[in-house]
Design a protein around this motif. Sequence first.
Motif, short mmCIF file in Angstrom:
data_model
loop_
_atom_site.label_atom_id
_atom_site.label_comp_id
_atom_site.label_asym_id
_atom_site.label_seq_id
_atom_site.Cartn_x
_atom_site.Cartn_y
_atom_site.Cartn_z
N ASN A 19 -101.72 -37.53 -12.43
CA ASN A 19 -101.46 -37.38 -13.86
C ASN A 19 -100.09 -37.92 -14.28
OD1 ASN A 19 -103.95 -36.21 -14.39
ND2 ASN A 19 -103.18 -34.12 -14.06
N LEU A 20 -99.38 -38.54 -13.34
CA LEU A 20 -98.07 -39.13 -13.64
C LEU A 20 -98.28 -40.60 -13.99
CD1 LEU A 20 -95.97 -37.55 -10.74
CD2 LEU A 20 -96.56 -36.58 -12.98
N THR A 21 -97.88 -41.00 -15.18
CA THR A 21 -98.23 -42.34 -15.68
C THR A 21 -97.49 -43.46 -14.97
OG1 THR A 21 -96.58 -42.13 -17.43
CG2 THR A 21 -98.83 -41.49 -17.97
N ALA A 22 -96.32 -43.18 -14.41
CA ALA A 22 -95.55 -44.22 -13.71
C ALA A 22 -94.78 -43.58 -12.57
CB ALA A 22 -94.60 -44.93 -14.67
N LEU A 23 -94.82 -44.22 -11.43
CA LEU A 23 -94.07 -43.72 -10.28
C LEU A 23 -92.79 -44.53 -10.12
CD1 LEU A 23 -97.02 -43.18 -7.78
CD2 LEU A 23 -95.73 -41.43 -9.04
N PRO A 24 -91.75 -43.93 -9.58
CA PRO A 24 -90.47 -44.62 -9.46
C PRO A 24 -90.57 -45.81 -8.52
CG PRO A 24 -90.42 -42.56 -8.24
CD PRO A 24 -91.68 -42.55 -9.05
N ASP A 25 -89.91 -46.92 -8.87
CA ASP A 25 -89.90 -48.09 -8.00
C ASP A 25 -88.49 -48.53 -7.64
OD1 ASP A 25 -89.08 -49.03 -10.43
OD2 ASP A 25 -90.68 -50.51 -10.68
N TYR A 26 -87.52 -47.66 -7.91
CA TYR A 26 -86.15 -47.94 -7.47
C TYR A 26 -85.40 -46.62 -7.35
CZ TYR A 26 -83.92 -46.92 -11.98
OH TYR A 26 -83.44 -46.27 -13.10
N CYS A 27 -84.27 -46.69 -6.63
CA CYS A 27 -83.43 -45.50 -6.45
C CYS A 27 -82.35 -45.51 -7.53
CB CYS A 27 -82.80 -45.50 -5.07
SG CYS A 27 -81.54 -44.21 -4.85
N PRO A 28 -82.23 -44.46 -8.34
CA PRO A 28 -81.22 -44.44 -9.40
C PRO A 28 -79.80 -44.24 -8.86
CG PRO A 28 -82.36 -42.33 -9.32
CD PRO A 28 -83.07 -43.24 -8.36
N VAL A 29 -79.68 -43.93 -7.58
CA VAL A 29 -78.35 -43.73 -6.98
C VAL A 29 -77.78 -45.04 -6.47
CG1 VAL A 29 -77.02 -42.51 -5.22
CG2 VAL A 29 -78.90 -41.34 -6.40
N CYS A 30 -78.58 -45.76 -5.64
CA CYS A 30 -78.08 -47.01 -5.06
C CYS A 30 -78.63 -48.25 -5.76
CB CYS A 30 -78.41 -47.08 -3.57
SG CYS A 30 -80.18 -47.27 -3.20
N LYS A 31 -79.57 -48.06 -6.72
CA LYS A 31 -80.14 -49.14 -7.53
C LYS A 31 -81.03 -50.08 -6.72
CE LYS A 31 -77.57 -47.61 -10.92
NZ LYS A 31 -78.13 -46.74 -11.95
N THR A 32 -81.48 -49.67 -5.54
CA THR A 32 -82.33 -50.51 -4.71
C THR A 32 -83.78 -50.38 -5.14
OG1 THR A 32 -80.83 -50.24 -2.83
CG2 THR A 32 -83.07 -50.98 -2.34
N SER A 33 -84.49 -51.52 -5.24
CA SER A 33 -85.93 -51.49 -5.52
C SER A 33 -86.67 -51.06 -4.26
CB SER A 33 -86.40 -52.86 -5.97
OG SER A 33 -85.79 -53.23 -7.19
N LEU A 34 -87.53 -50.06 -4.39
CA LEU A 34 -88.22 -49.53 -3.22
C LEU A 34 -89.33 -48.58 -3.64
CD1 LEU A 34 -86.90 -46.48 -3.28
CD2 LEU A 34 -85.08 -47.53 -1.96
N ASN A 35 -90.14 -48.18 -2.67
CA ASN A 35 -91.10 -47.10 -2.85
C ASN A 35 -90.53 -45.87 -2.17
OD1 ASN A 35 -93.13 -48.58 -4.25
ND2 ASN A 35 -93.69 -49.54 -2.30
N PRO A 36 -90.08 -44.87 -2.92
CA PRO A 36 -89.43 -43.72 -2.29
C PRO A 36 -90.44 -42.79 -1.62
CG PRO A 36 -89.64 -43.36 -4.64
CD PRO A 36 -90.12 -44.76 -4.38
#
Length: 227
Positions: A19-36
């Motif tokens: 039910n979550l419309t978008a999953l995170p694709d980067y880390c807000p701490v280090c700004k790296t694009s990734l799948n957490p």
Amino acid sequence: MVIKFGAINTSVDNGDLKNLTALPDYCPVCKTSLNPEYILIYEKNYSTKELLCRCTSNKCQSLFFIVYKRYRASHGWSENFTLSKHYPRSKSIKEFPEEINQVSPQFTEIYNQAHHAEQEELNLICGGAYRKSLELLIKDYIIKENLGEEEEVKSITSIQRCINKYIDHPNIKKMAERATWLGNDETHYTRQWVDRDIEDLKNLIDLTVYFISMETKAKKYTEEMDR
């Protein structure tokens, strides 16, 4: 599975995320694009969920939350939760050309304070700070170009008057004027430029910075390489 606050479960699966419309694709701490890595879901209340994640970058490994909200519509509550914000976040710093740092160190400092306020979503106050940074840049540039006029420039309360009196370079003048107009909208009760926003203000400040930097650099080379 919905995990209540205080419990940590590392078995969050796709069913928990449906039910979550978008999953995170980067880390807000280090700004790296990734799948957490998803660690837990906390159902804060009926309209808010928080997803605890771990950055998978070897250099970071930070934990951070993604906040999701769902909203009431005419037919009732939405089934889906929309991504609202991330926290904590590291604050990015806007870099400026060395010529600008030399002309007005206070400009770069105050601009970045405004930039940090905007990153914290303090959208009602950051515009006034951007406007203040612009005034310092304009006055410091004028003072640098007009030796002996420092006290006179400081005594003029209107940026527009300073621009009209002292700045002749057409591109600097045009961009600084328009940045001033939008900056004033951020501090006055009524907006004059209702079709413009803070992004336009920042773009005009960037253009003012660019032309001042180019003019300062060109003047330096002209003086140093005069035959």
